[in-house]
Motif scaffolding. Structure first.
Motif, mmCIF file in Angstrom:
data_model
loop_
_atom_site.group_PDB
_atom_site.id
_atom_site.type_symbol
_atom_site.label_atom_id
_atom_site.label_comp_id
_atom_site.label_asym_id
_atom_site.label_seq_id
_atom_site.Cartn_x
_atom_site.Cartn_y
_atom_site.Cartn_z
ATOM 1 N N ALA A 276 20.359 -33.259 -31.635
ATOM 2 C CA ALA A 276 21.689 -32.796 -32.039
ATOM 3 C C ALA A 276 21.923 -33.025 -33.524
ATOM 4 N N LEU A 277 21.499 -34.175 -34.025
ATOM 5 C CA LEU A 277 21.627 -34.476 -35.456
ATOM 6 C C LEU A 277 20.847 -33.471 -36.296
ATOM 7 N N VAL A 278 19.603 -33.238 -35.911
ATOM 8 C CA VAL A 278 18.740 -32.329 -36.673
ATOM 9 C C VAL A 278 19.304 -30.909 -36.654
ATOM 10 N N LYS A 279 19.810 -30.481 -35.494
ATOM 11 C CA LYS A 279 20.389 -29.133 -35.363
ATOM 12 C C LYS A 279 21.553 -28.958 -36.327
ATOM 13 N N ARG A 280 22.464 -29.921 -36.364
ATOM 14 C CA ARG A 280 23.633 -29.810 -37.245
ATOM 15 C C ARG A 280 23.224 -29.911 -38.716
ATOM 16 N N ILE A 289 21.458 -37.768 -42.757
ATOM 17 C CA ILE A 289 21.125 -38.458 -41.500
ATOM 18 C C ILE A 289 20.476 -39.789 -41.836
ATOM 19 N N SER A 290 20.840 -40.820 -41.093
ATOM 20 C CA SER A 290 20.187 -42.131 -41.246
ATOM 21 C C SER A 290 20.206 -42.871 -39.914
ATOM 22 N N TYR A 314 24.879 -40.967 -38.235
ATOM 23 C CA TYR A 314 24.127 -42.176 -37.876
ATOM 24 C C TYR A 314 23.393 -41.925 -36.577
ATOM 25 N N HIS A 315 22.058 -41.965 -36.624
ATOM 26 C CA HIS A 315 21.261 -41.792 -35.409
ATOM 27 C C HIS A 315 21.210 -43.123 -34.676
#
Length: 638
Positions: A276-280, A289-290, A314-315
Motif C-alpha cells: 500500500a505504501l509503495v502504491k501511493r 517512506i521510512s 511510516y512502514h
C-alpha cells in the motif's frame, strides 16, 4: 487478451478459460474464516455452481471447494477476465443505451488495479468492500447491460443479477441492494457465513454501487476535515508547521497523505502493508517512506521547524508510532503532534482491517488464518495500547477525532479508556469528525458531490472544473451567508489545487462539497455544455453515500443527532426510494459501510447527463430531493 465485446457475451464456457488461480505481484484480500459446517460448505458450493450448466459443474466443483478451503470464499479465479481492467471511453462499450454503457464504465473503474484494493477478489476499498461476490456475477452483469434497452431495469441482489425486467424510460436502469439482512441476523459472525454461502455481500458504500472514483473521493473530505479541525481546535487558518498523525494508506485511507500536503501540514501516516505504501508513493500521493522511527521523528522535527508540507509514510504499526511520540514527550517534554486521527479499517478489525502491534504484518496474516480467536485477542490488546498512547498525548494538548471507521467503538468494546462521563451511547471521550467538524457542513447541505467524464478525456474534466468554479463564484457574487461563502471558497481552492496535485486515479473524475443550489446549478451547466459540444460525451453524476441524506449511521454520519433517532434508518431508505422515482439512472441501498456491518444503512445513486432537456429536468428534481431530504431531517432532529 479478452475484448470488451467478448466480456459482453456472457460467461466463457466453451472453452473454459485456464484456471490461473491467484495472480502474483498484486495485493490479495486476507483469508476469511467463516467457520462453515460441512453441510454449509456443501451449500456454498451448490450456490456457486448454479451459475453454470450441469455438464461443467463437476469440473468446477473441485476447484471451487479448494478456493473455499484456502480463502474462505469462492471468488471463481478461473473467470477473472484477461482484460486491461479500466474505465474505457463510453463509446467503446457494445451497448444499446448510453446509460448501460456508463454503468459498465463505472463497474470496470471500481475493479481497475490502480483503483481497487484487492482487484482479483473484487474488493474496491475498505478491506471487504465488494463490487461483486464472484467473477461469474461480473460476466453476467456485463452481458445483461449490453442487452438492456431503455424500457428495462436490471435488478441486483447483493452482487447477484436477478435479471432484466420490463419497466419504462424514466425508471432507473439499475436497482441495487446489498446486505439487506433481517435485523436480528445482521451480526458479523452471521455475515461471514452468509458471504461465504454467496447469499449476501458487503458493498461498503461506493464499491457495491459502482460509484467509487479512487481515493480522490476522500482526499477532498479529508482536506476539509483537516482544515476545519485546524480552525476549530487550533484556531488556525494556516496549518504550516502543524503535525497530523494518523494511520492507513489503503483504498480510502490512502487519501490522507495527499490531503495533508494540500492542507499545508506535516502528515505522518503509519501503514503495515508495504504494498500500500509503495502504491501511493508511485502514484505521487505519498512523498516519502521510512521504516525507521528515528528517521520519522527527525523528519517530523525538521518539517515542523521549517514549516514544510510533508507526507511521510511510516512502514510499521501505528501503535509503535503513537508510543514513540509519547516517549518523546516523556523524555524531552515536547509535544510533537497537533492533530490526530485513525483510518485503519476498524469496521472489520478481526478480518484484516486492523493488525495488532505485537506481530509483524506477515505474522498477523498467518495468525488470522490459523487461529482467528487468538488474533482477535491480540487486536483488542493492541487497541487498548493504541488508545492509552493517544490519551497521554491528548492530555497534553493534542486534538484527536474518530474518522468514522469505528475505531472508538471497537476500542470501547476492547475495554480501552474511551468513555465520556454522562454521554449518550454515540459519544466517546473524543468526538467523531461529524460531531465536531463536518456535521455543521452537512447541516448546511454540503456534501461530497462528484462526476465522471465518460469520454476519458482530461480536457473534458478540465472543462467541468472550470464550469464548477464559475458556478460557485457566481453564487458568491449573488450573495450567500458567511458560512456558505467559506465553504464555496474552500471548494474553489480545492478545484484549483486538484489539477496541480494529479488527483485522478482511474476514471476522469472530480469531487467537491456543494449544497443543493450548487449541485443543481453545476449539473445544469455541465448538461448544457454537453448539449453545446463543449464536453464530448455524457457525464455521470454521483456522490459518496457519506452525505447529507444518504446515510443513517449513529457512530458517524448521524452521530450529531441527539433526539434518539440516530439509530433509525428512515432517512437513507427514503433517499433511495425518492431518488429512484425522481430521475436517477441507478440507485443502491446498502447495509454496512464505513463503520461496519449492521451499524449503518446507506444509499447512493448514479445519474447520466447526456445533454438532453430530459436529463436537465431529472437532475433538477432528483438532486433537490437528494439534499433536502437530509437537510430537513437534520432540522427536525435538533
Amino acid at each position: 487478451m479478452t475484448s470488451l465485446k467478448e466480456i459482453c457475451r456472457g460467461l466463457p464456457l466453451n472453452p473454459l478459460p485456464e484456471n490461473k488461480g491467484r495472480r502474483k505481484g498484486i495485493p490479495h484480500a486476507p483469508v476469511r474464516t467463516p467457520n462453515l459446517t460441512a453441510q454449509e460448505k456443501k451449500l456454498a458450493l451448490r450456490n456457486a455452481l448454479r451459475y453454470f450448466p450441469p455438464e461443467i459443474q463437476k469440473k468446477l466443483a473441485l476447484e471451487f471447494a479448494e478456493e473455499l478451503r484456502l480463502y474462505g470464499h469462492i471468488y471463481m479465479y478461473r473467470f477473472c477476465p484477461d482484460i486491461e481492467m479500466r474505465a474505457y471511453p463510453i463509446g467503446e462499450y457494445p451497448c444499446k443505451t448510453k446509460s448501460a454503457a456508463a454503468i459498465m464504465l463505472m463497474i470496470m473503474n471500481n475493479l481497475d488495479p490502480s483503483v481497487a484494493q484487492f482487484p482479483q477478489e473484487l474488493v474496491t476499498y475498505g478491506g471487504n468492500g465488494q463490487v461483486f461476490s464472484n467473477w461469474a456475477q461480473f460476466w453476467l452483469v456485463m452481458q445483461y447491460l449490453s442487452e438492456m434497452t431503455e424500457e428495462q431495469t436490471l435488478v441486483m441482489y447483493s452482487g447477484h443479477p436477478l435479471g432484466l425486467f420490463p419497466s419504462h424510460q424514466r425508471a432507473p436502469r439499475l436497482v441495487i441492494t446489498n446486505g439487506m439482512v433481517i435485523p436480528n441476523y445482521s451480526s458479523r459472525d452471521e455475515y461471514e457465513k452468509m458471504f461465504a454461502l454467496g447469499v449476501t455481500m458487503y458493498g461498503q458504500m461506493t464499491a457495491g454501487s459502482y460509484c467509487y472514483i479512487g481515493p480522490q473521493g476522500i482526499v477532498h473530505g479529508t482536506v476539509l476535515t483537516v482544515l476545519n479541525a485546524g480552525r476549530r481546535y487550533l484556531r488556525a487558518e494556516d496549518l504550516s508547521g502543524k503535525v497530523f498523525v494518523t494511520s492507513g494508506l489503503g483504498g480510502m485511507s490512502g487519501a490522507q497523505a495527499k490531503a495533508a500536503v494540500i492542507a499545508g501540514c506535516v502528515g505522518i501516516i503509519a501503514e503495515v502493508d508495504e504494498a500500500a505504501l509503495v502504491k501511493r508513493h508511485k502514484q505521487g500521493w505519498l512523498m516519502e517512506i521510512s521504516n525507521n522511527l528515528d528517521h520519522c521523528i527527525a523528519r517530523l522535527r525538521e518539517a515542523r521547524k521549517k514549516k514544510i508540507a510533508l507526507s511521510l509514510g511510516y512502514h510499521g504499526n501505528v501503535v509503535d508510532l503513537w508510543e514513540r511520540l509519547v516517549h518523546e514527550l516523556d523524555t524531552t517534554g515536547e509535544l510533537l503532534v497537533d492533530l490526530g486521527s485513525d483510518q485503519t479499517s476498524c469496521h472489520n478489525p478481526f478480518n484484516g482491517g486492523y493488525y495488532p502491534v505485537q506481530l509483524s504484518f506477515e505474522e498477523g496474516k498467518q495468525l488470522l488464518s490459523s487461529n482467528p480467536g487468538k488474533f482477535r485477542t491480540l487486536v483488542q490488546e493492541s487497541l487498548k495500547r493504541h488508545v492509552a498512547a493517544i490519551n497521554k498525548l491528548a492530555d497534553k494538548g493534542m486534538f484527536f477525532w474518530d474518522y468514522g471507521n469505528a475505531f472508538l467503538l471497537e476500542a470501547q468494546r476492547a475495554g480501552a479508556d474511551v468513555a465520556k462521563k454522562g454521554a449518550n451511547k454515540t459519544e466517546f471521550r473524543y468526538p467523531s469528525y461529524v460531531q465536531h467538524i463536518m456535521g455543521d457542513i452537512f447541516s448546511l447541505g454540503f456534501g461530497p458531490f462528484r462526476w465522471v467524464c465518460t469520454s476519458g478525456d482530461p480536457r473534458d474534466l478540465a472543462t467541468t472544473d472550470s464550469i464548477a468554479m464559475s458556478v460557485l463564484e457566481d453564487s458568491i457574487r449573488q450573495g450567500v451567508s458567511t458560512s456558505v461563502k467559506q465553504q464555496y471558497h474552500d471548494n474553489i481552492r480545492w478545484i484549483r489545487e486538484a489539477g496541480r496535485h494529479s488527483l485522478v486515479v482511474g476514471s476522469q473524475a472530480r469531487i467537491l462539497y456543494s449544497d443543493q443550489k450548487g449541485r443543481v446549478s453545476i449539473a445544469v451547466a455541465i448538461n448544457r455544455a454537453i448539449s453545446e459540444g463543449k464536453i464530448k460525451a455524457p457525464v455521470v453524476l454521483s456522490r459518496d453515500h457519506h452525505d447529507v441524506s444518504g446515510t443513517d449511521s449513529p457512530f458517524r454520519e448521524t452521530s450529531n443527532i441527539y433526539d434518539g433517532s440516530a439509530f433509525c434508518a428512515d432517512m437513507a431508505v427514503q433517499n433511495f426510494v425518492g431518488d429512484a422515482f425522481r430521475g436517477a439512472t441507478w440507485v443502491a441501498l446498502h447495509n454496512g459501510g464505513g463503520v461496519g456491518w449492521g451499524e449503518v444503512i446507506n444509499g447512493g445513486f448514479g445519474l447520466v447527463l447526456d445533454g438532453s432537456n430530459e436529463a436537465e429536468e431529472r437532475a433538477k428534481m432528483m438532486l433537490s430531493w437528494d439534499v433536502s431530504n437530509g437537510a430537513v431531517s437534520e432540522r427536525l432532529s435538533q
